[in-house]
Motif scaffolding. Structure first.
Motif, mmCIF file in Angstrom:
data_model
loop_
_atom_site.group_PDB
_atom_site.id
_atom_site.type_symbol
_atom_site.label_atom_id
_atom_site.label_comp_id
_atom_site.label_asym_id
_atom_site.label_seq_id
_atom_site.Cartn_x
_atom_site.Cartn_y
_atom_site.Cartn_z
ATOM 1 N N GLN A 117 2.776 21.016 38.912
ATOM 2 C CA GLN A 117 4.120 21.622 38.894
ATOM 3 C C GLN A 117 4.049 23.092 38.493
ATOM 4 O OE1 GLN A 117 7.136 20.195 39.610
ATOM 5 N NE2 GLN A 117 6.334 18.175 40.081
ATOM 6 N N GLY A 118 3.214 23.391 37.488
ATOM 7 C CA GLY A 118 3.038 24.776 37.060
ATOM 8 C C GLY A 118 2.472 25.635 38.170
ATOM 9 N N SER A 174 1.951 29.095 30.521
ATOM 10 C CA SER A 174 2.439 29.710 31.756
ATOM 11 C C SER A 174 1.243 30.305 32.486
ATOM 12 C CB SER A 174 3.439 30.817 31.410
ATOM 13 O OG SER A 174 2.745 31.891 30.796
ATOM 14 N N SER A 180 10.950 15.028 31.825
ATOM 15 C CA SER A 180 11.430 16.345 31.426
ATOM 16 C C SER A 180 10.972 16.675 30.009
ATOM 17 C CB SER A 180 12.957 16.413 31.517
ATOM 18 O OG SER A 180 13.533 15.396 30.728
ATOM 19 N N ASN A 235 1.778 17.907 35.517
ATOM 20 C CA ASN A 235 2.270 19.118 34.876
ATOM 21 C C ASN A 235 1.502 20.343 35.371
ATOM 22 O OD1 ASN A 235 4.027 20.489 33.217
ATOM 23 N ND2 ASN A 235 3.037 19.892 31.312
ATOM 24 N N LEU A 268 7.495 18.192 30.289
ATOM 25 C CA LEU A 268 7.554 19.545 30.821
ATOM 26 C C LEU A 268 8.111 20.509 29.782
ATOM 27 C CD1 LEU A 268 8.811 18.951 34.461
ATOM 28 C CD2 LEU A 268 6.584 19.800 33.771
ATOM 29 N N ASN A 274 5.913 22.372 26.904
ATOM 30 C CA ASN A 274 5.137 23.575 27.175
ATOM 31 C C ASN A 274 3.700 23.447 26.678
ATOM 32 O OD1 ASN A 274 4.859 26.069 28.358
ATOM 33 N ND2 ASN A 274 5.338 27.186 26.516
ATOM 34 N N MET A 281 2.843 25.086 41.410
ATOM 35 C CA MET A 281 3.915 25.280 42.387
ATOM 36 C C MET A 281 4.844 26.408 41.950
ATOM 37 S SD MET A 281 3.605 23.161 44.977
ATOM 38 C CE MET A 281 5.235 22.888 45.661
ATOM 39 N N LYS A 282 5.195 26.412 40.658
ATOM 40 C CA LYS A 282 6.078 27.468 40.132
ATOM 41 C C LYS A 282 5.437 28.842 40.232
ATOM 42 C CE LYS A 282 7.897 24.856 36.416
ATOM 43 N NZ LYS A 282 8.292 24.797 35.031
ATOM 44 N N ALA A 283 4.116 28.874 40.131
ATOM 45 C CA ALA A 283 3.390 30.148 40.186
ATOM 46 C C ALA A 283 3.099 30.594 41.624
ATOM 47 C CB ALA A 283 2.086 30.032 39.413
ATOM 48 N N GLY A 284 3.515 29.788 42.604
ATOM 49 C CA GLY A 284 3.307 30.159 44.002
ATOM 50 C C GLY A 284 1.973 29.745 44.584
#
Length: 197
Positions: free
Chosen positions: A150-151, A14, A4, A147, A7, A10, A153-156
């Motif tokens: 994961q980014g 983004s 964590s 990382n 992550l 940053n 995945m968060k962005a679709g």
């Protein structure tokens, strides 16, 4: 599993901004940011590789390009290939390894000894091979790849390659000319918005 703490740092930006851990080609301060989520073992990504290079040619001052790792589970060597790019990056040769992985994909993809090929690429790039081999398995390298993933995945992101221009997901362009036009339009749009303020 990514810590964590990593992550939270940053270091990876983004979908609309670049972070300190992003590898960037072009002008890091450009108003147009192209992000590609890709997988080094993905045949479609390898087909897009020369297209992206062609589209970016001549746009080094106006576009910042970042490639982020999104190794797919069905590609057994993809994660090691991502580690190889990052390990080369430790010695300042990230983009050289990135190019070698895509341009020689048919040589190593699907091979059980893919790492041997990555080591050969490291030799060709005049890297310190022992350091390269050690860096392949460091937590720092593994966390960078995780990382990125994961980014994505968060962005679709659910397939490779997936492209974003200034944070907007675009349909995979069918030609270098089409991608260049999209980048130019994004630059014109940004210039118009800035002028209007």
């Amino acid at each position: 599993m990514v810590s964590s703490q990593f992550l939270a740092s940053n270091a990876i930006g983004s979908i609309t901004t670049l972070g300190t851990a992003d590898h960037i080609e072009g002008n890091k301060d450009a108003s147009v940011v192209l992000i590609e989520y890709g997988d080094y073992q993905c045949p479609a990504c390898a087909q897009y590789h020369p297209m992206v290079k062609e589209a970016l040619s001549g746009m080094e001052q106006t576009v910042a390009f970042s490639f982020r790792h999104f190794p797919l589970q069905q590609h057994a060597q993809a994660i090691d290939a991502a580690y190889a790019a990052e390990a080369a990056g430790v010695q300042g040769k990230y983009w050289e390894m990135h190019n070698a992985l895509y341009e020689n994909q048919q040589v190593w993809a699907g091979q059980t000894n893919a790492r041997d090929h990555f080591i050969a690429f490291a030799k060709d790039l005049k890297l310190d091979v022992q350091k390269f081999q050690n860096d392949l398995d460091t937590q720092t390298v593994k966390e960078k790849v995780q990382n990125d993933f994961q980014g994505g995945m968060k962005a679709g992101v659910n397939q490779t390659p997936t492209f974003f221009i200034n944070g907007a997901k675009i349909d995979a362009p069918q030609s270098a000319a089409k991608l260049k036009t999209l980048l130019q339009n994004a630059g014109a749009s940004t210039a118009t918005t800035t002028t209007a303020q």
